[in-house]
Write a protein that holds these residues in place. Structure first.
Motif, PDB file in Angstrom:
ATOM      1  N   LYS A   6    -115.722  32.497  11.015  1.00  0.00           N
ATOM      2  CA  LYS A   6    -116.172  31.136  10.844  1.00  0.00           C
ATOM      3  C   LYS A   6    -116.406  30.863   9.357  1.00  0.00           C
ATOM      4  O   LYS A   6    -116.918  31.721   8.633  1.00  0.00           O
ATOM      5  N   LEU A   7    -116.013  29.657   8.908  1.00  0.00           N
ATOM      6  CA  LEU A   7    -116.085  29.350   7.484  1.00  0.00           C
ATOM      7  C   LEU A   7    -117.469  28.809   7.115  1.00  0.00           C
ATOM      8  O   LEU A   7    -117.594  27.698   6.601  1.00  0.00           O
ATOM      9  N   ASP A   8    -118.492  29.614   7.372  1.00  0.00           N
ATOM     10  CA  ASP A   8    -119.843  29.145   7.069  1.00  0.00           C
ATOM     11  C   ASP A   8    -120.126  29.180   5.580  1.00  0.00           C
ATOM     12  O   ASP A   8    -120.962  28.444   5.077  1.00  0.00           O
ATOM     13  N   ASN A   9    -119.409  30.057   4.886  1.00  0.00           N
ATOM     14  CA  ASN A   9    -119.528  30.131   3.435  1.00  0.00           C
ATOM     15  C   ASN A   9    -118.959  28.850   2.813  1.00  0.00           C
ATOM     16  O   ASN A   9    -117.845  28.443   3.134  1.00  0.00           O
ATOM     17  N   ASP A  10    -119.719  28.215   1.916  1.00  0.00           N
ATOM     18  CA  ASP A  10    -119.279  26.938   1.352  1.00  0.00           C
ATOM     19  C   ASP A  10    -118.000  27.071   0.538  1.00  0.00           C
ATOM     20  O   ASP A  10    -117.149  26.191   0.563  1.00  0.00           O
ATOM     21  N   LEU A  11    -117.873  28.185  -0.170  1.00  0.00           N
ATOM     22  CA  LEU A  11    -116.669  28.377  -0.983  1.00  0.00           C
ATOM     23  C   LEU A  11    -115.448  28.520  -0.090  1.00  0.00           C
ATOM     24  O   LEU A  11    -114.408  27.895  -0.328  1.00  0.00           O
ATOM     25  N   ALA A  12    -115.592  29.306   0.990  1.00  0.00           N
ATOM     26  CA  ALA A  12    -114.477  29.493   1.913  1.00  0.00           C
ATOM     27  C   ALA A  12    -114.096  28.157   2.543  1.00  0.00           C
ATOM     28  O   ALA A  12    -112.910  27.829   2.671  1.00  0.00           O
ATOM     29  N   PHE A  13    -115.095  27.369   2.908  1.00  0.00           N
ATOM     30  CA  PHE A  13    -114.790  26.078   3.527  1.00  0.00           C
ATOM     31  C   PHE A  13    -114.110  25.151   2.529  1.00  0.00           C
ATOM     32  O   PHE A  13    -113.163  24.445   2.869  1.00  0.00           O
ATOM     33  N   PHE A  14    -114.579  25.183   1.265  1.00  0.00           N
ATOM     34  CA  PHE A  14    -113.942  24.356   0.240  1.00  0.00           C
ATOM     35  C   PHE A  14    -112.476  24.723   0.110  1.00  0.00           C
ATOM     36  O   PHE A  14    -111.600  23.858   0.037  1.00  0.00           O
ATOM     37  N   ARG A  15    -112.177  26.034   0.111  1.00  0.00           N
ATOM     38  CA  ARG A  15    -110.778  26.455  -0.036  1.00  0.00           C
ATOM     39  C   ARG A  15    -109.957  26.014   1.159  1.00  0.00           C
ATOM     40  O   ARG A  15    -108.786  25.647   1.024  1.00  0.00           O
ATOM     41  N   PHE A  16    -110.593  26.038   2.328  1.00  0.00           N
ATOM     42  CA  PHE A  16    -109.924  25.546   3.534  1.00  0.00           C
ATOM     43  C   PHE A  16    -109.574  24.064   3.369  1.00  0.00           C
ATOM     44  O   PHE A  16    -108.439  23.641   3.614  1.00  0.00           O
ATOM     45  N   VAL A  17    -110.548  23.272   2.891  1.00  0.00           N
ATOM     46  CA  VAL A  17    -110.309  21.838   2.660  1.00  0.00           C
ATOM     47  C   VAL A  17    -109.180  21.672   1.648  1.00  0.00           C
ATOM     48  O   VAL A  17    -108.290  20.823   1.811  1.00  0.00           O
ATOM     49  N   LEU A  18    -109.195  22.506   0.619  1.00  0.00           N
ATOM     50  CA  LEU A  18    -108.177  22.415  -0.424  1.00  0.00           C
ATOM     51  C   LEU A  18    -106.787  22.648   0.159  1.00  0.00           C
ATOM     52  O   LEU A  18    -105.850  21.886  -0.124  1.00  0.00           O
ATOM     53  N   VAL A  19    -106.665  23.670   1.006  1.00  0.00           N
ATOM     54  CA  VAL A  19    -105.361  23.976   1.596  1.00  0.00           C
ATOM     55  C   VAL A  19    -104.879  22.795   2.442  1.00  0.00           C
ATOM     56  O   VAL A  19    -103.726  22.364   2.325  1.00  0.00           O
ATOM     57  N   VAL A  20    -105.784  22.264   3.277  1.00  0.00           N
ATOM     58  CA  VAL A  20    -105.385  21.135   4.120  1.00  0.00           C
ATOM     59  C   VAL A  20    -104.976  19.946   3.242  1.00  0.00           C
ATOM     60  O   VAL A  20    -103.973  19.273   3.510  1.00  0.00           O
ATOM     61  N   THR A  21    -105.757  19.699   2.177  1.00  0.00           N
ATOM     62  CA  THR A  21    -105.439  18.580   1.284  1.00  0.00           C
ATOM     63  C   THR A  21    -104.057  18.755   0.675  1.00  0.00           C
ATOM     64  O   THR A  21    -103.258  17.809   0.636  1.00  0.00           O
ATOM     65  N   VAL A  22    -103.764  19.975   0.212  1.00  0.00           N
ATOM     66  CA  VAL A  22    -102.458  20.216  -0.412  1.00  0.00           C
ATOM     67  C   VAL A  22    -101.348  19.996   0.607  1.00  0.00           C
ATOM     68  O   VAL A  22    -100.339  19.344   0.308  1.00  0.00           O
ATOM     69  N   LEU A  23    -101.545  20.504   1.830  1.00  0.00           N
ATOM     70  CA  LEU A  23    -100.502  20.333   2.848  1.00  0.00           C
ATOM     71  C   LEU A  23    -100.268  18.853   3.144  1.00  0.00           C
ATOM     72  O   LEU A  23     -99.126  18.396   3.204  1.00  0.00           O
ATOM     73  N   LEU A  24    -101.354  18.100   3.294  1.00  0.00           N
ATOM     74  CA  LEU A  24    -101.204  16.669   3.595  1.00  0.00           C
ATOM     75  C   LEU A  24    -100.585  15.932   2.409  1.00  0.00           C
ATOM     76  O   LEU A  24     -99.789  15.009   2.588  1.00  0.00           O
ATOM     77  N   SER A  25    -100.938  16.367   1.181  1.00  0.00           N
ATOM     78  CA  SER A  25    -100.358  15.728   0.000  1.00  0.00           C
ATOM     79  C   SER A  25     -98.864  16.005  -0.069  1.00  0.00           C
ATOM     80  O   SER A  25     -98.071  15.121  -0.407  1.00  0.00           O
ATOM     81  N   LEU A  26     -98.478  17.267   0.246  1.00  0.00           N
ATOM     82  CA  LEU A  26     -97.055  17.602   0.222  1.00  0.00           C
ATOM     83  C   LEU A  26     -96.302  16.765   1.251  1.00  0.00           C
ATOM     84  O   LEU A  26     -95.216  16.255   0.973  1.00  0.00           O
ATOM     85  N   ALA A  27     -96.904  16.605   2.433  1.00  0.00           N
ATOM     86  CA  ALA A  27     -96.263  15.792   3.463  1.00  0.00           C
ATOM     87  C   ALA A  27     -96.078  14.368   2.953  1.00  0.00           C
ATOM     88  O   ALA A  27     -95.012  13.755   3.118  1.00  0.00           O
ATOM     89  N   MET A  28     -97.115  13.852   2.287  1.00  0.00           N
ATOM     90  CA  MET A  28     -97.043  12.485   1.754  1.00  0.00           C
ATOM     91  C   MET A  28     -95.974  12.396   0.668  1.00  0.00           C
ATOM     92  O   MET A  28     -95.183  11.457   0.628  1.00  0.00           O
ATOM     93  N   TRP A  29     -95.958  13.411  -0.209  1.00  0.00           N
ATOM     94  CA  TRP A  29     -94.989  13.426  -1.306  1.00  0.00           C
ATOM     95  C   TRP A  29     -93.566  13.415  -0.757  1.00  0.00           C
ATOM     96  O   TRP A  29     -92.715  12.654  -1.190  1.00  0.00           O
ATOM     97  N   TRP A  30     -93.350  14.254   0.266  1.00  0.00           N
ATOM     98  CA  TRP A  30     -92.034  14.323   0.877  1.00  0.00           C
ATOM     99  C   TRP A  30     -91.684  12.969   1.517  1.00  0.00           C
ATOM    100  O   TRP A  30     -90.587  12.450   1.350  1.00  0.00           O
ATOM    101  N   MET A  31     -92.673  12.398   2.196  1.00  0.00           N
ATOM    102  CA  MET A  31     -92.417  11.153   2.909  1.00  0.00           C
ATOM    103  C   MET A  31     -92.046  10.032   1.948  1.00  0.00           C
ATOM    104  O   MET A  31     -91.152   9.236   2.213  1.00  0.00           O
TER     105      MET A  31
END
Lengths: 292, 340
Positions: free
Chosen positions: B163-188
């Motif tokens: 579980k991503l209870d650690n704030d840093l781990a959760f931030f990195r998780f958010v970062l990964v999702v953001t990058v993936l969604l940004s790439l999808a947007m960029w491609w689109m």
């Protein structure tokens, strides 16, 4: 039945106030293509200014009212046009609309931080009380609000249609280029509509604040009601905005009593969506030509 | 050296995005949990703004309901993931993420369909109405949303059993999702779809005459933009771990719209800049007490008066000036050569 008559009267009273705000909204839209998202805050602020003048400057009430009226006309009639609308207008409708959103947040927060976050009593301009008519108890205040607002609107309508200045204002709204060719100072006319808008907002503010108390967040409800009234009635018509105001006021009050008080704000919105779907030019509006 | 300006700009966007992601992955190691919260919030709101940027900046539709979509995503995620989740803790967040996106996508379709039948700028008012109704539902339907008391104990997602209870781990998780969604947007945006969206904004009549189905594409742009709001909500709920109706009110939708315009509508990186301005700056200004929203609104107003194209607009303008100056110098040089 008694309750119904009372609701109708209360609806007409709030509707008249919405109509004041909606008319200002359409006037400003017509002459300068400004969608003023701060219209609700325009109605919220004058009452707060009066109370602030009383509280901080210890001014007696009449003086405070004069100061608030003067200050508001200067800042949000003249200043709004000169320093926000004029520089933004050439960039199109959207940036200006966004700027008015920022202005609405600014006004709301200034009222909250500069004056008070709590709802404040605002002195009523008419005596409290009720009269009996046809077995129904009618609030004097509602009647007074209705009468004052209607007199103001009729006066405005007469000014716009019967006086030379009013006609010049109409010409500016309908076709600014031709108006300028005919020698009308369109700039002055536009400024005049902004001043009228500010004046209507002041009147609406002084009428509604005794009922709902003066609070920084009042603008949200009034602003939304004014948009709906303007669209329902027809964006390009003063009498449309008037009718729209009454319709929204009535629907609002009846919905609160008969549908659900928790969802009273949603009912006029349903009305709005229906109007947009079936009569997008508004109930009294005329079709605008499509620009290519 | 005759690269097409559009391509060079888009490539620069992608490069900025990826480099930025790498920097952000390592940068916050020293930050305390509050700092991590602020930059996570920045990324989450960037996603919501990115969606609105597609709707507004590329397709030219004004939506005043992005915060409502954010709210739908947040409450959906809260409902699905709370109490251990329906299908086990490992999969409940991904499910919530997909469902949040799907619900907001279809809400976008249903909302856009009638509004687009009539004049385009009515969408602004229909979305305003929708946002008001959604806010009332969040506030009044206590059995579902907790009403004004809010919805607490929203769990953080789990990745590979931990579980991503650690704030840093959760931030990195958010970062990964953001990058993936940004790439999808960029491609689109580079795909024919993206071109069609831009065509809608620039000249709808011409786009129609070129065979682009105006209504379908407009609807699609709006629905995808709304879905990004839902995705952002799916991250927002576990980020704050407690949600109530306040952050999804009308004024929040206004702020999101300001975010897009301030950042620079129609620019790929605009939402990130705008979100920094709208969500990080107020946290910095929090030191000023209750005045931060006031200062923020005044700053937006001043910024809009200076540059209605947003922050990126300034950069663009400087670049354009430099290009013109260079071209002018070249012209002058060639003139000298011709005269010689």
């Amino acid at each position: 039945m008694d309750q119904f008559v009372q609701l109708i009267l209360a609806g007409l009273a709030t509707g008249a106030i919405y109509a004041l705000a909606a008319i200002g909204f359409t006037l400003v839209w017509q002459t300068s293509q400004t969608i003023n998202f701060a219209q609700g805050e325009f109605v919220m602020l004058p009452a707060i200014l009066v109370l602030a003048a009383v509280k901080f400057l210890h001014a007696p009430l009449p003086v405070a009212v004069l100061m608030a009226v003067g200050g508001f006309l200067l800042l949000f009639g003249f200043g709004f046009k000169q320093y926000i609308v004029n520089p933004m207008a050439r960039h199109g409708i959207l940036p200006l609309a966004i700027a008015t959103m920022a202005l609405s947040i600014l006004m709301k927060e200034s009222a909250k931080d500069g004056f008070s976050a709590e709802a404040q009593q605002f002195p009523s301009l008419v005596p409290e009380g009720a009269i009996q008519l046809f077995g129904a108890t009618l609030s004097l205040r509602d009647i007074a609000i209705f009468v004052v607002a209607v007199v103001a609107i009729v006066g405005l309508q007469l000014f716009v249609t019967r006086t030379k200045t009013g006609r010049m204002m109409q010409a500016t709204a309908q076709n600014p280029t031709v108006a300028r060719i005919l020698g009308i100072s369109t700039e002055k006319m536009i400024l005049l509509t902004f001043l009228i808008n500010a004046g209507l907002a002041i009147l609406a503010s002084f009428l509604i604040s005794p009922v709902y108390l003066a609070k920084f967040s009042n603008g949200e409800v009034i602003g939304t009601a004014a948009f709906i009234a303007a669209i329902v009635g027809g964006f390009n018509q003063v009498r449309g905005a008037l009718a729209g105001g009454f319709i929204v006021g009535l629907v609002d009050n009846l919905a609160a009593a008969y549908v659900s008080s928790a969802y009273r704000a949603a009912v006029p919105l349903v009305l709005l969506v229906l109007v947009i779907l079936f009569k997008p030019e508004g109930l009294l509006g005329s079709k605008e030509e499509r620009t290519v | 050296m005759t690269r097409h300006p559009v391509f060079s700009r888009i490539d620069a966007n992608l490069a900025t995005l990826l480099i930025g992601a790498v920097i952000l992955w390592f940068a916050p190691a020293g930050l305390k949990s509050y700092g991590l919260y602020v930059i996570s919030l920045w990324l989450v709101m960037s996603i919501a703004a990115m969606g609105l940027n597609l709707t507004l900046g590329y397709a030219g539709l004004k939506s005043l309901a992005q915060a409502a979509f954010l709210g739908i995503g947040a409450y959906t995620t809260a409902l699905i993931t709370a109490k251990g989740g329906i299908i086990g803790p490992g999969w409940s967040w991904p499910l919530a993420f997909v469902v949040s996106g799907a619900i907001t996508f279809f809400a976008g379709v249903i909302l856009g369909f009638p509004a687009l039948r009539v004049k385009f700028h009515y969408l602004a008012f229909v979305t305003l109405s929708f946002a008001t109704v959604m806010f009332l539902i969040f506030r009044n339907e206590q059995w579902l949303t907790g009403g004004v008391y809010g919805f607490s104990n929203i769990p953080r997602p789990s990745v590979m059993g931990s579980k991503l209870d650690n704030d840093l781990a959760f931030f990195r998780f958010v970062l990964v999702v953001t990058v993936l969604l940004s790439l999808a947007m960029w491609w689109m945006l580079r795909s024919p779809w993206g071109r069609a969206f831009t065509a809608l904004r620039e000249n709808p009549l011409r786009a129609a005459s070129l065979g682009i189905n105006l209504r379908a594409y407009t609807l699609l742009a709006f629905a995808i933009g709304s879905a990004y709001g839902g995705f952002a909500g799916a991250l927002y709920a576990p980020l704050v771990e407690f949600i109530d109706p306040a952050p999804f009110a009308i004024s929040a939708s206004f702020v999101l719209l300001l975010t897009v315009v301030v950042g620079g509508q129609g620019y790929f990186l605009g939402p990130f800049l705008g979100a920094a301005f709208s969500y990080v700056l107020p946290e910095v200004l929090r030191a000023t007490g209750g005045l931060y929203l006031l200062i923020y609104a005044a700053l937006v107003l001043i910024l809009l008066l200076i540059t209605p194209q947003g922050i990126i607009g300034i950069v663009e303008k400087m670049r354009e000036n430099r290009r013109q100056k260079a071209a002018q110098e070249q012209r002058n040089a060639s003139k000298v050569m011709l005269e010689a």
